[in-house]
Enzyme design. Structure first.
Site: not given
Ligand code: NAD
Length: 508
Positions: A192, A268, A303, A401
């Site tokens: 997804k 993550e 991140c 963040e």
């Molecule tokens: P997000 O959490 O909004 O979305 C991530 C994924 O979750 C997307 O595919 C999104 O469609 C899905 N999602 C969103 N809302 C959902 C819900 N209610 N139920 C189920 N799925 C849902 O994150 P983002 O804004 O896409 O990415 C940024 C974040 O990711 C930052 O906080 C960053 O630190 C983190 N990040 C972490 C790592 C790591 O390895 N630790 C790596 C990259 C990014």
């Protein structure tokens, strides 16, 4: 550098691209069953890029049924490991052949520079998939030390249907981090992608079929998190979800698992990572280069970005001066121009959020040294690289963040104070330390609460080292390295009674 084309050549590829927009289920592109779509936007222009299938619970269920059928059929799950390896390596070859097109797709959707896509994201994607492919026929089970009257075998088996939920900041690379070990272990995988960045995932799935991964084994369902992502989280037929994204949504996946089938969840999540520079750090030019790379790489939408520079006051001004020089050198603009180091923020929401944090930093009394606002550039979401000095740990920009090109400089008097401030955060993903004292470096690496600590450099390790976070930065496992394979497999004990003495028995 030798893999970069010219701006005109990238432009020509972009014009000729036919972006995949439908979900990929059971080996073919499929519109959402209800016919719904949503728009994606090119962040560098603000213009609509594609109309992508908006999948709901019924589409997710169809993908799970097909994935389960494929798993039961065994065409992949029971394929000889060495053969699975060859198929995955064939996928790597096809991705390599299509790398220019994939890099352009990734850049158009995410606003990342083509430079990063071509020189970092694509090569790392290929390396990751190849590394896990090679591991397929090199991972052994175990025999327990249980004595001669029994044989205890500990074997690992694929889980069945697993899902990978991906964010928008490193779409193809993070997909590879997850599907690499998941497919190598023999699972059926449903991806997804984030709703903003879908097309590279769809193209990878198409190429996977061409490489010989049987239909149903790798699917991509596109759609909003609250619909498609939630349906994945709650689906009783999915045995595990590997998620990268915000801590907030990560928590939801734990709830979904508790409410459904106790599926395994690996998270993550976010970070507020510190870079500690002590007064004995050597070569401040090199330190400045690492600090800049860490904060500006991918427009800070990373991140593991070291967004807090915790530096000894004796060397602070000298170092900050050098970092400012480097910030000025990073060219910002059209992501498809290979001369540019910084592109656009990926989403309008993230753009507004980062600008909001910059305003908060000013209001809370931090001293703005460079940047500090948006850059007008053809309707795109561009933000000037920004440095705040005089930041104290209580300020919002030192705690939240930001996920943007914003550095907060915090001055300290010694290493103990630096560690205390570094660990005073809800997160614990990554930390960097710069010192010329090897004993101090070891002590600091141990004292810092982070999944990865780098010494005299910024980084995340490589494919051979586990990546994930302490505290709110992660849960349940690690990406990368052989440890990643554990989370996509179940452990089974096979216990065989050997207590009779067949040697002494009469054979008729
Ligand atoms: P997000 O959490 O909004 O979305 C991530 C994924 O979750 C997307 O595919 C999104 O469609 C899905 N999602 C969103 N809302 C959902 C819900 N209610 N139920 C189920 N799925 C849902 O994150 P983002 O804004 O896409 O990415 C940024 C974040 O990711 C930052 O906080 C960053 O630190 C983190 N990040 C972490 C790592 C790591 O390895 N630790 C790596 C990259 C990014």
């Amino acid at each position: 550098m030798d893999d970069l084309l010219t701006r005109d050549e990238y432009g020509a590829i972009a014009r000729e691209l036919s972006l995949p927009v439908n979900a990929f289920i059971h080996g073919r592109f499929t519109p959402a069953h209800g016919g719904g779509t949503f728009e994606t936007v090119n962040p560098a222009t603000g213009k609509v890029l594609a109309e992508v299938a908006s999948c709901d619970a019924e589409d997710v269920d169809r993908a799970v049924v097909k994935a389960r059928e494929a798993f039961e059929r065994g065409a992949w799950s029971k394929m000889h490991p060495s053969e699975r390896k060859h198929v995955l390596i064939q996928l790597v070859k096809l991705l390599k052949r299509n790398r220019y097109e994939l890099a352009v797709m990734e850049s158009l959707e995410s606003g990342k520079t083509i430079r990063d896509c071509a020189l970092i994201d694509l090569p790392e994607t290929l390396n990751c998939l190849e590394w896990h492919a090679e591991a397929t026929d090199k991972i052994y089970g175990q025999v327990s030390p249980s004595g001669d009257d029994a044989l205890g075998m500990i074997v690992r088996e694929p889980l069945g249907v697993v899902a990978c939920v991906i964010p928008w900041n490193f779409p193809i690379m993070l997909m590879a981090w997850k599907i690499g070990p998941a497919l190598a272990a023999g699972n059926s995988v449903i991806v997804k992608p984030a709703e903003q960045t879908n097309t590279t995932a769809l193209r990878v799935a198409e190429l996977a079929l061409e490489a010989g991964i049987p239909e149903g084994v790798l699917s991509v369902v596109t759609g909003p998190g609250e619909t498609t992502g939630k349906a994945i989280g709650l689906h009783p037929g999915i045995r595990m979800v590997s998620f990268t994204g915000s801590t907030e949504v990560g928590r939801l996946f734990l709830e979904y698992a508790a409410k459904s089938n106790l599926k395994r969840i690996v998270l993550e999540c976010g970070g507020k990572n510190p870079c500690l520079v002590l007064d004995d750090a050597e070569n401040l030019d090199s330190v400045a280069a690492h600090v800049t790379q860490s904060v500006l790489w991918n427009m800070g939408q990373n991140c593991s970005s070291n967004s807090r520079l915790i530096v000894h006051r004796k060397i602070k001004d000298a170092l900050v001066e050098k970092v400012m020089d480097r910030f000025r050198e990073w060219r910002i603009g059209d992501p498809l121009d290979p001369q540019n180091h910084l592109g656009a923020m990926t989403t309008p929401e993230q753009y507004e959020k980062v600008l909001g944090y910059i305003e908060t930093g000013k209001k809370e009394g931090a001293e703005l040294l460079v940047g500090g606002g948006a850059i007008e550039n053809g309707g795109g979401y561009f933000i000037a690289p920004t440095i705040f000095d005089g930041v104290v740990p209580e300020m919002t920009i030192a705690r939240d963040e930001i996920f943007g090109p914003v550095l907060s400089v915090i001055a300290v008097g010694d290493a103990a104070e630096a560690v205390e401030i570094a660990n005073d955060t809800a997160y614990g993903l990554q930390a960097s330390v710069f010192t010329s004292n090897v004993k101090r470096a070891h002590a600091l690496a141990r004292a810092l609460q982070a999944g990865t600590v780098t010494v005299n450099c910024y980084g995340e390790g490589d494919i051979t080292t586990p990546f994930g976070g302490y505290k709110l930065s992660g849960f349940g496992g690690r990406d990368n390295s052989l440890l990643a394979h554990d989370q996509y497999t179940e452990t089974k004990t096979i216990w065989i009674d050997l207590s009779d003495d067949p040697i002494g028995e009469q054979i008729d």
